[in-house]
Design a protein around this motif. Structure first.
Motif, PDB file in Angstrom:
ATOM      1  N   ARG A 243       0.833  -1.202   0.000  1.00  0.00           N
ATOM      2  CA  ARG A 243       0.000   0.000   0.000  1.00  0.00           C
ATOM      3  C   ARG A 243       0.873   1.260   0.000  1.00  0.00           C
ATOM      4  O   ARG A 243       0.591   2.225  -0.706  1.00  0.00           O
ATOM      5  N   ASP A 244       1.937   1.239   0.797  1.00  0.00           N
ATOM      6  CA  ASP A 244       2.847   2.408   0.833  1.00  0.00           C
ATOM      7  C   ASP A 244       3.510   2.636  -0.514  1.00  0.00           C
ATOM      8  O   ASP A 244       3.628   3.777  -0.980  1.00  0.00           O
ATOM      9  N   MET A 245       3.931   1.521  -1.169  1.00  0.00           N
ATOM     10  CA  MET A 245       4.581   1.670  -2.475  1.00  0.00           C
ATOM     11  C   MET A 245       3.596   2.217  -3.516  1.00  0.00           C
ATOM     12  O   MET A 245       3.936   3.104  -4.306  1.00  0.00           O
ATOM     13  N   ALA A 383     -10.982   1.402  -5.572  1.00  0.00           N
ATOM     14  CA  ALA A 383     -11.763   0.182  -5.345  1.00  0.00           C
ATOM     15  C   ALA A 383     -10.936  -0.885  -4.634  1.00  0.00           C
ATOM     16  O   ALA A 383     -11.410  -1.558  -3.710  1.00  0.00           O
ATOM     17  N   VAL A 384      -9.662  -1.027  -5.069  1.00  0.00           N
ATOM     18  CA  VAL A 384      -8.790  -2.014  -4.422  1.00  0.00           C
ATOM     19  C   VAL A 384      -8.559  -1.666  -2.959  1.00  0.00           C
ATOM     20  O   VAL A 384      -8.619  -2.525  -2.076  1.00  0.00           O
ATOM     21  N   ASP A 385      -8.299  -0.364  -2.681  1.00  0.00           N
ATOM     22  CA  ASP A 385      -8.091   0.057  -1.293  1.00  0.00           C
ATOM     23  C   ASP A 385      -9.336  -0.146  -0.452  1.00  0.00           C
ATOM     24  O   ASP A 385      -9.262  -0.529   0.722  1.00  0.00           O
ATOM     25  N   ALA A 386     -10.511   0.128  -1.040  1.00  0.00           N
ATOM     26  CA  ALA A 386     -11.750  -0.092  -0.288  1.00  0.00           C
ATOM     27  C   ALA A 386     -11.929  -1.568   0.044  1.00  0.00           C
ATOM     28  O   ALA A 386     -12.325  -1.935   1.162  1.00  0.00           O
ATOM     29  N   LYS A 387     -11.615  -2.446  -0.956  1.00  0.00           N
ATOM     30  CA  LYS A 387     -11.708  -3.887  -0.694  1.00  0.00           C
ATOM     31  C   LYS A 387     -10.727  -4.318   0.393  1.00  0.00           C
ATOM     32  O   LYS A 387     -11.073  -5.074   1.309  1.00  0.00           O
ATOM     33  N   LYS A 388      -9.487  -3.805   0.325  1.00  0.00           N
ATOM     34  CA  LYS A 388      -8.503  -4.137   1.352  1.00  0.00           C
ATOM     35  C   LYS A 388      -8.941  -3.624   2.720  1.00  0.00           C
ATOM     36  O   LYS A 388      -8.789  -4.302   3.735  1.00  0.00           O
ATOM     37  N   PHE A 389      -9.459  -2.387   2.722  1.00  0.00           N
ATOM     38  CA  PHE A 389      -9.924  -1.826   3.996  1.00  0.00           C
ATOM     39  C   PHE A 389     -11.036  -2.674   4.595  1.00  0.00           C
ATOM     40  O   PHE A 389     -11.066  -2.963   5.796  1.00  0.00           O
ATOM     41  N   HIS A 390     -11.973  -3.128   3.739  1.00  0.00           N
ATOM     42  CA  HIS A 390     -13.064  -3.976   4.232  1.00  0.00           C
ATOM     43  C   HIS A 390     -12.537  -5.293   4.777  1.00  0.00           C
ATOM     44  O   HIS A 390     -12.941  -5.756   5.865  1.00  0.00           O
ATOM     45  N   ASP A 391     -11.595  -5.941   4.033  1.00  0.00           N
ATOM     46  CA  ASP A 391     -11.055  -7.221   4.502  1.00  0.00           C
ATOM     47  C   ASP A 391     -10.298  -7.070   5.812  1.00  0.00           C
ATOM     48  O   ASP A 391     -10.449  -7.884   6.736  1.00  0.00           O
ATOM     49  N   ILE A 392      -9.467  -6.013   5.909  1.00  0.00           N
ATOM     50  CA  ILE A 392      -8.703  -5.805   7.144  1.00  0.00           C
ATOM     51  C   ILE A 392      -9.630  -5.472   8.302  1.00  0.00           C
ATOM     52  O   ILE A 392      -9.441  -5.913   9.441  1.00  0.00           O
ATOM     53  N   TRP A 393     -10.676  -4.675   8.010  1.00  0.00           N
ATOM     54  CA  TRP A 393     -11.659  -4.362   9.062  1.00  0.00           C
ATOM     55  C   TRP A 393     -12.304  -5.643   9.590  1.00  0.00           C
ATOM     56  O   TRP A 393     -12.433  -5.874  10.794  1.00  0.00           O
ATOM     57  N   VAL A 394     -12.754  -6.508   8.646  1.00  0.00           N
ATOM     58  CA  VAL A 394     -13.411  -7.761   9.058  1.00  0.00           C
ATOM     59  C   VAL A 394     -12.450  -8.636   9.849  1.00  0.00           C
ATOM     60  O   VAL A 394     -12.816  -9.233  10.870  1.00  0.00           O
ATOM     61  N   MET A 395     -11.177  -8.707   9.405  1.00  0.00           N
ATOM     62  CA  MET A 395     -10.195  -9.525  10.110  1.00  0.00           C
ATOM     63  C   MET A 395      -9.952  -8.999  11.521  1.00  0.00           C
ATOM     64  O   MET A 395      -9.978  -9.758  12.506  1.00  0.00           O
ATOM     65  N   ASN A 396      -9.737  -7.679  11.649  1.00  0.00           N
ATOM     66  CA  ASN A 396      -9.539  -7.099  12.977  1.00  0.00           C
ATOM     67  C   ASN A 396     -10.794  -7.222  13.836  1.00  0.00           C
ATOM     68  O   ASN A 396     -10.714  -7.406  15.066  1.00  0.00           O
ATOM     69  N   ILE A 434     -20.867  -6.408  11.322  1.00  0.00           N
ATOM     70  CA  ILE A 434     -19.900  -7.095  10.461  1.00  0.00           C
ATOM     71  C   ILE A 434     -19.515  -6.116   9.354  1.00  0.00           C
ATOM     72  O   ILE A 434     -20.361  -5.650   8.596  1.00  0.00           O
ATOM     73  N   GLY A 435     -18.231  -5.799   9.270  1.00  0.00           N
ATOM     74  CA  GLY A 435     -17.747  -4.896   8.237  1.00  0.00           C
ATOM     75  C   GLY A 435     -17.705  -3.461   8.730  1.00  0.00           C
ATOM     76  O   GLY A 435     -18.134  -3.130   9.842  1.00  0.00           O
ATOM     77  N   GLU A 609     -13.544   7.700  -2.798  1.00  0.00           N
ATOM     78  CA  GLU A 609     -14.698   8.249  -2.096  1.00  0.00           C
ATOM     79  C   GLU A 609     -14.402   8.304  -0.604  1.00  0.00           C
ATOM     80  O   GLU A 609     -13.977   7.303  -0.001  1.00  0.00           O
ATOM     81  N   GLU A 610     -14.607   9.473  -0.026  1.00  0.00           N
ATOM     82  CA  GLU A 610     -14.327   9.642   1.393  1.00  0.00           C
ATOM     83  C   GLU A 610     -15.416   8.961   2.216  1.00  0.00           C
ATOM     84  O   GLU A 610     -16.604   9.059   1.924  1.00  0.00           O
ATOM     85  N   ARG A 611     -14.986   8.292   3.244  1.00  0.00           N
ATOM     86  CA  ARG A 611     -15.888   7.551   4.117  1.00  0.00           C
ATOM     87  C   ARG A 611     -16.035   8.277   5.438  1.00  0.00           C
ATOM     88  O   ARG A 611     -15.080   8.813   5.989  1.00  0.00           O
ATOM     89  N   ASP A 612     -17.264   8.296   5.945  1.00  0.00           N
ATOM     90  CA  ASP A 612     -17.550   8.944   7.225  1.00  0.00           C
ATOM     91  C   ASP A 612     -17.092   8.017   8.355  1.00  0.00           C
ATOM     92  O   ASP A 612     -17.649   6.937   8.559  1.00  0.00           O
TER      93      ASP A 612
END
Length: 698
Positions: A243-245, A383-396, A434-435, A609-612
């Motif tokens: 993500r940083d790269m 879209a990729v970042d949103a998917k990653k954010f969702h997966d990491i959120w669910v995992m945490n 969830i999510g 898209e900015e998320r609240d």
């Protein structure tokens, strides 16, 4: 270095051996060892873990590593304790060396002082002796008396120098005595400190051995959990690094695009200015030439008419007129050639600028295509970042729920088994989610509905800073009252009649004031593209700020100050908010600001898209505080009580051990006493020990 040695041993066992009988195999084994050593040094220079060489081949057991670490820490503790104890002797030796060096320097200074004093005294004594010999030649009593006084003073000075030297040596001797007493006291303190450190080292070793044993036991328990979490941590690190790269690459690309746009704008402005300058110059030259041509044509026409008028009269001067006519024709031809050349040059310049304009247009199209491609990539990355954010959120979230269940189970066991109290489960509303959290946007009224509420007096009050502009609002913002909004809208209706069609004004004339104002406001809002209530409040806030700016700005001249006194031409009820003369300027500035504000979302349309995230902190805080502070206090009190109980049991264990030792010693003493009393040697003695024991007992 243990990881390096293990890696080298693994390579030796799996590859060629140094103990092989084949010479080539031994050479290959040495080369591999040298290469492994060089690689280990390179990894250490780069700050990498040398043990990472074998991570891809075999993961070492944490329990073994913990035992090795415990052994190393214990050895280090023993070495540190030994060093701590021996530091006293080292410090004492250092102080002794320092003292001897100082004593040697002081002795050298004393010898030098004594030698200087002896040499000075000898010189003074020789001088006094010489003067005694010379005093025998004096025959005048006054001179002899003066010589005697001088000799007496010099002798007194010599004796005073000797006494001063004796006093200094006595002071040095007294200082040595005091220093000796201080050294004895320091040695006693060092011995006491040595004993204290030895005792502290023994206690520290005992405590450390117990702690390391407990740590090894905990390590065996944690080894399984760490093996499970290891792969998860590696995955998170890889995702974060990628993500940083990607973010760094994206920011560099955007920065280059902005630089190219700035360069393009600068070139466009510069070329436009040069083109305008050249165009103005050429047009000026053409106008001048055209004026000259017209003047020449007028002159030619005038001369022609004169020639025709005076043809009969001036026939004799025909030759002169012919010469003049030919000269004028040549001049016209020359000027025509100059005009043609200038036209050709102008066409070349126009053609050149058209080609440059076409090249710049092509570059603009190419950059626009690149910008569209960049927007496409941005949407993909979003879209990729949103998917990653969702997966990491669910995992945490899953990990958090597991930890919450474990914490609640521990709390239940402590209350029911340790404290014997009834346990009640807390409110776990966050366990059903969830999510990522989704916050519904606030619905807004239309501008017409808000105007209807304000005009008819059914509206309330609102903060000056709207939800979309909270980050730009003034910290000292205040509430907009119903009267303020109503006055601003009335001024807007009175001063913005040019935005309303004349047919509509004719239709509105028979209506009442409120209905007429509402219809006028609908037309004005449509012309200004004001759609929702936030735009209305933004308009009112802008008018109030404009009024404040006008009050802070001093009048530029007397005409402006006189023009501001024309308030009697307008309704005076709203001059305290904004002057009617300033409505047009404020409305123009607000229209530009609103247009600029609405362009920003379009510029950011291609971005993520900015998320609240306003409710995220509450959600995670509720999970973190599932165990309240009161129960944590109970846990701490129970832990303190269990530690005290453990200390009591440890003391009892030590006392039992001491009791068993004393019993064993008592048994051994009884056996020795019985053997001593029953020995055959007692019969040969005149006074056997048994009789002595009987007398002592009596």
């Amino acid at each position: 270095m243990s990881g390096v040695s293990a890696a080298m041993e693994g390579e030796e066992t799996s590859g060629p051996s140094l103990d092989s009988e084949d010479q080539q195999e031994r050479i290959r084994a040495r080369r591999q060892r040298i290469a492994a050593r060089i690689e280990a040094k390179r990894r250490e220079a780069l700050g990498e873990d040398p043990g990472a060489i074998m991570e891809r081949k075999e993961t070492p057991r944490r329990s073994y590593k913990q035992m090795d670490d415990s052994r190393q820490r214990l050895n280090k503790l023993v070495d540190d304790g030994t060093q701590l104890v021996t530091n006293i002797q080292v410090a004492a030796d250092g102080r002794e060396r320092h003292r001897r060096a100082e004593e040697e320097e002081l002795r050298r200074l004393r010898v030098e002082t004594i030698d200087n004093e002896a040499r000075s005294s000898s010189e003074k004594f020789d001088e006094i002796t010489k003067k005694w010999l010379l005093s025998g030649e004096r025959r005048i009593p006054q001179e002899l008396w003066s010589v005697l006084n001088t000799q007496q003073q010099q002798c007194g000075q010599l004796i005073e120098d000797k006494n001063h030297l004796i006093g200094a040596l006595q002071q040095e001797l007294k200082r040595k005595d005091d220093q000796y007493v201080k050294d004895l006291k320091k040695q006693s303190e060092d011995i006491n400190l040595l004993i204290e450190r030895m005792e502290e080292q023994v206690r520290s070793l005992s405590k450390t051995y117990r702690q390391e044993l407990l740590q090894i036991e905990k390590t065996f328990e944690q080894e399984r959990r760490e093996l499970l979490n290891k792969d998860q941590k590696k995955w998170e690190q890889s995702v974060q690094r990628r993500r940083d790269m990607e973010l760094e690459s994206l920011m560099n690309r955007m920065r280059r695009v902005e630089e190219y746009e700035q360069q393009l704008n600068q070139l466009r402005v510069q070329d436009g200015e040069e083109y305008n300058i050249i165009k103005i110059k050429l047009e000026t030259d053409v106008q001048i030439l055209q004026q000259q041509l017209q003047q020449m044509k007028a002159t030619y026409q005038l001369n022609q008419e004169k020639l025709e008028y005076n043809y009969q009269v001036l026939k004799k001067r025909d030759e002169e007129n012919t010469i003049t006519k030919s000269q004028q024709k040549r001049k016209i031809t020359r000027l025509q050639d100059v005009l043609n050349n200038l036209k050709i040059k102008l066409e070349k310049q126009i053609k050149q600028y058209r080609e440059e304009n076409q090249a710049l247009s092509d570059d603009l199209k190419r950059i626009a295509e690149q910008y569209k491609e960049l927007q496409k990539k941005l949407r993909h990355f979003a879209a990729v970042d949103a998917k990653k954010f969702h997966d990491i959120w669910v995992m945490n979230e899953e990990e958090m729920k597991q930890l919450v269940q474990k914490a609640l189970e521990v709390d239940r066991i402590i209350h029911e088994q340790q404290l014997g109290l009834p346990w009640k489960a807390p409110d776990l509303w966050f366990m059903d989610n969830i999510g990522p959290l989704v916050v519904k946007p606030k619905e807004q009224k239309s501008a017409g509905a808000l105007a209807q509420e304000v005009i008819r007096g059914s509206g309330g009050s609102r903060n000056m800073a709207t939800p979309d502009d909270q980050e730009h609002s003034d910290p000292s913002s205040r509430l907009l009252s119903l009267g303020t909004v109503k006055q601003i809208l009335e001024v807007l209706c009175d001063e913005s009649g040019f935005l309303i069609e004349k047919k509509l004004e004719q239709l509105l004339s028979p209506l009442e004031k409120d209905e007429r104002s509402l219809i006028q406001l609908d037309a004005i809002f449509g012309a200004l593209h004001i759609e929702v209530e936030d735009d209305v409040y933004r308009l009112v806030e802008f008018f109030l700020k404009h009024k404040q700016q006008q009050q802070e700005r001093p009048p530029q001249d007397e005409e402006e100050s006189e023009g501001s006194d024309d308030a009697h031409l307008h309704p005076p009820h709203s001059t305290d908010l904004i002057h009617p003369n300033d409505v047009l300027g404020a409305l123009r500035a607000f229209t530009m600001e609103l247009h600029h504000h609405r362009e920003k979302p379009h510029l950011r349309q291609s971005g993520p898209e900015e998320r609240d995230s306003s409710e995220d902190a509450t959600y995670w805080k509720a999970a973190a505080q599932v165990i309240p502070q009161s129960r944590l206090t109970v846990w701490e009190a129970l832990e303190s009580a269990m530690e005290k109980y453990y200390d009591v049991l440890t003391g009892r264990s030590q006392l039992i051990t001491e009791t068993l030792s004393l019993r064993q010693q008592n048994t051994e003493l009884r056996m020795m006493l019985h053997q001593y009393l029953n020995s055959q040697i007692n019969a040969e003695l005149e006074i056997p020990p048994t009789r002595t024991l009987q007398v002592d007992t009596a």
